[in-house]
Design a protein around this motif. Structure first.
Motif, short mmCIF file in Angstrom:
data_model
loop_
_atom_site.label_atom_id
_atom_site.label_comp_id
_atom_site.label_asym_id
_atom_site.label_seq_id
_atom_site.Cartn_x
_atom_site.Cartn_y
_atom_site.Cartn_z
N TYR A 42 0.85 -1.21 0.00
CA TYR A 42 0.00 0.00 0.00
C TYR A 42 0.87 1.24 0.00
O TYR A 42 2.06 1.18 0.29
N LEU A 47 -1.60 8.23 4.52
CA LEU A 47 -1.78 7.89 5.94
C LEU A 47 -1.78 9.13 6.83
O LEU A 47 -2.42 9.14 7.88
N TYR A 51 -6.38 9.66 4.46
CA TYR A 51 -6.82 8.48 5.23
C TYR A 51 -7.28 8.87 6.64
O TYR A 51 -8.25 8.32 7.16
N ASN A 56 -10.44 5.51 4.17
CA ASN A 56 -10.67 4.52 3.11
C ASN A 56 -9.38 3.72 2.85
O ASN A 56 -8.54 4.12 2.06
N ALA A 57 -9.26 2.56 3.52
CA ALA A 57 -8.03 1.76 3.39
C ALA A 57 -7.91 1.12 2.01
O ALA A 57 -6.79 0.91 1.52
N LEU A 60 -5.76 2.77 -0.56
CA LEU A 60 -4.31 2.80 -0.37
C LEU A 60 -3.60 1.66 -1.13
O LEU A 60 -2.40 1.75 -1.41
N LEU A 129 0.08 1.35 8.04
CA LEU A 129 -1.39 1.38 8.02
C LEU A 129 -1.94 1.04 9.41
O LEU A 129 -2.92 1.65 9.85
N ARG A 133 -4.50 3.35 11.50
CA ARG A 133 -5.80 2.83 11.98
C ARG A 133 -5.96 3.19 13.46
O ARG A 133 -7.02 3.63 13.88
N ARG A 136 -6.71 6.82 13.87
CA ARG A 136 -8.11 7.15 13.53
C ARG A 136 -9.04 6.80 14.69
O ARG A 136 -9.98 7.54 14.97
#
Ligand SMILES: Cc1cc2nc3c(=O)[nH]c(=O)nc-3n(C[C@H](O)[C@H](O)[C@H](O)COP(=O)(O)OP(=O)(O)OC[C@H]3O[C@@H](n4cnc5c(N)ncnc54)[C@H](O)[C@@H]3O)c2cc1C
Length: 394
Positions: A42, A47, A51, A56-57, A60, A129, A133, A136
């Protein structure tokens, strides 16, 4: 025994591009791409940008799973290469399995620098990632955030967190923002922007300690924060190469063909230091452009025996709120600066214009890149005429 061919260690932006380019260049041997992270390769730039706000992963992912079977590329995710045996031309996988190679490409990237700051274990990272995450999740509820590091990633994160409505403080050890990569004029420009967006800036203050309620600065000031992000730079993942006896110099040292001190091993992207074609200095760049252009050059050598020195003009970008900062070229620490017009800064050295910085001006950036790619020295007058599109007598 595996069929020798090309093994690529590291399945990030550069490692994947090497696999893609080998097939594009007609390489018919076996290609094995080995990555320590789980899932499909990715892109990292979003990031710290889209993102964080959009989450929206899927957007990526650089290639779908089907790509690897279609192109006959063996992809081994979640697999950390443990050692290189140069005499046997093998890499060693966890559990002791060995894979043979004819050529090896090291694309192991970087990891976060961890300065010695008391309580740093409380700070979050933004490299993978999985890190994004986690951030987020944390940013799902309103909070005060402190960012250690006022470089590209720290400032992109700060701008995104402000957009999401959080209170943000940035703590930077140097006395100006992005000091490693932009001119003082551009640092000032972005300082004013971030302050205008409501971010609190603490410049010239290395973080001294992190605790449950924030960050303490050397002057005793306490920046309160429920979440602390560490974005204080990176260091190259060179241990595999070092243990195998390859030359290291702020990265895996390569020649102008991106060959390491062992001619059957190449290095690319964030983990490689290579001779800058303009200055001749050994440099290491952290950019998608360098990683992918390195990969293309290496693939052409392996697939077709191409024999060209690496000559691409470096370029960089950073999206901070609604501003796109773009840099064409590479300026050394000795460079001086001249503002061509508001939001366009030229950086100069003894040989002429080394780099051009622009804000929200893709046209000027592209013209500067073309001019710098011409090869010869570029005067300030020529650069000014090109980016402002005025006539000049040469
Ligand atoms: C949040 C963030 C934002 C960014 N934004 C921008 C931007 O706006 N513009 C830009 O140009 N660049 C940006 N970058 C930098 C850019 O992502 C990197 O320059 C680029 O990814 C470098 O590619 P690479 O292949 O060298 O390394 P990476 O993409 O980092 O990949 C290296 C991979 O190697 C793996 N690896 C390491 N050791 C081993 C091992 N022993 N065995 C197997 N695998 C291993 C790692 O796990 C990693 O997945 C950003 C980076 C981050 C983290």
């Amino acid at each position: 025994m595996s069929q020798p061919g090309v093994i690529i260690v590291g399945a990030g932006q550069g490692g994947l591009q090497a696999a893609i380019s080998l097939r594009q260049e007609g390489y018919a041997g076996s290609v094995t791409l080995i990555g320590a992270e789980p899932g499909l390769p990715y892109q990292r730039p979003p990031l710290s940008k889209a993102y964080l706000t959009e989450g929206n992963a899927d957007a990526l992912v650089l290639r779908p799973e089907s790509f690897f079977s279609t192109k006959d590329i063996t992809y081994l995710p979640g697999t950390r290469v443990e050692a290189i045996n140069r005499a046997a031309r093998q890499v060693v996988l966890p559990g002791g399995a060995r894979l043979d190679y004819d050529q090896l490409i090291l694309a192991t990237g970087t990891r976060n620098l961890r300065p010695s700051i008391q309580g740093l274990g409380r700070a979050l990272d933004l490299r993978t990632l999985a890190d994004a995450r986690r951030l987020r999740e944390v940013l799902a509820s309103p909070r005060r955030v402190a960012v250690i590091g006022g470089g590209f990633i720290g400032l992109e994160f700060a701008a995104a967190a402000r957009k999401l409505g959080h209170e943000v403080a940035v703590i930077e050890a140097e006395d100006r923002l992005m000091s490693r990569v932009v001119s003082p004029l551009m640092s000032d420009h972005f300082k004013a922007l971030h302050e205008g967006w409501g971010t609190e800036l603490h410049l010239g203050q290395p973080a001294a300690a992190v605790d449950a309620i924030g960050v303490t600065l050397p002057d005793g000031h306490h920046v309160s924060a429920a979440t602390v992000l560490l974005a204080a730079g990176v260091c190259p993942n060179t241990e595999l190469a070092e243990d195998a006896g390859l030359a290291i110099e702020n990265g895996i040292r390569t020649d102008d063909r991106l060959r390491s001190s062992d001619p059957s091993i190449y290095a690319l992207g964030d983990c490689a230091s290579f001779p800058d074609p303009r200055s001749g200095r050994q440099v290491r760049l952290e950019s998608v452009q360098a990683a992918t252009d390195h990969a293309r050059l290496i693939a052409a050598q392996i697939a077709k025996g191409a024999d060209a020195a690496y000559a691409a003009v470096p370029w960089f970008w950073s999206d901070q709120a609604d501003r796109k900062l773009q840099i064409a070229g590479l300026a050394g620490p000795e460079a001086t600066e001249t503002m061509i017009e508001d939001g366009i800064v030229a950086r100069l050295d003894a040989a002429g214009v080394a780099a051009l910085e622009t804000v929200n001006n893709a046209g000027a950036h592209m013209r500067a890149r073309r001019l710098l790619a011409g090869g010869g020295p570029v005067t300030l007058e020529t650069m000014r005429a090109a980016v402002l599109k005025t006539a000049v007598c040469i």
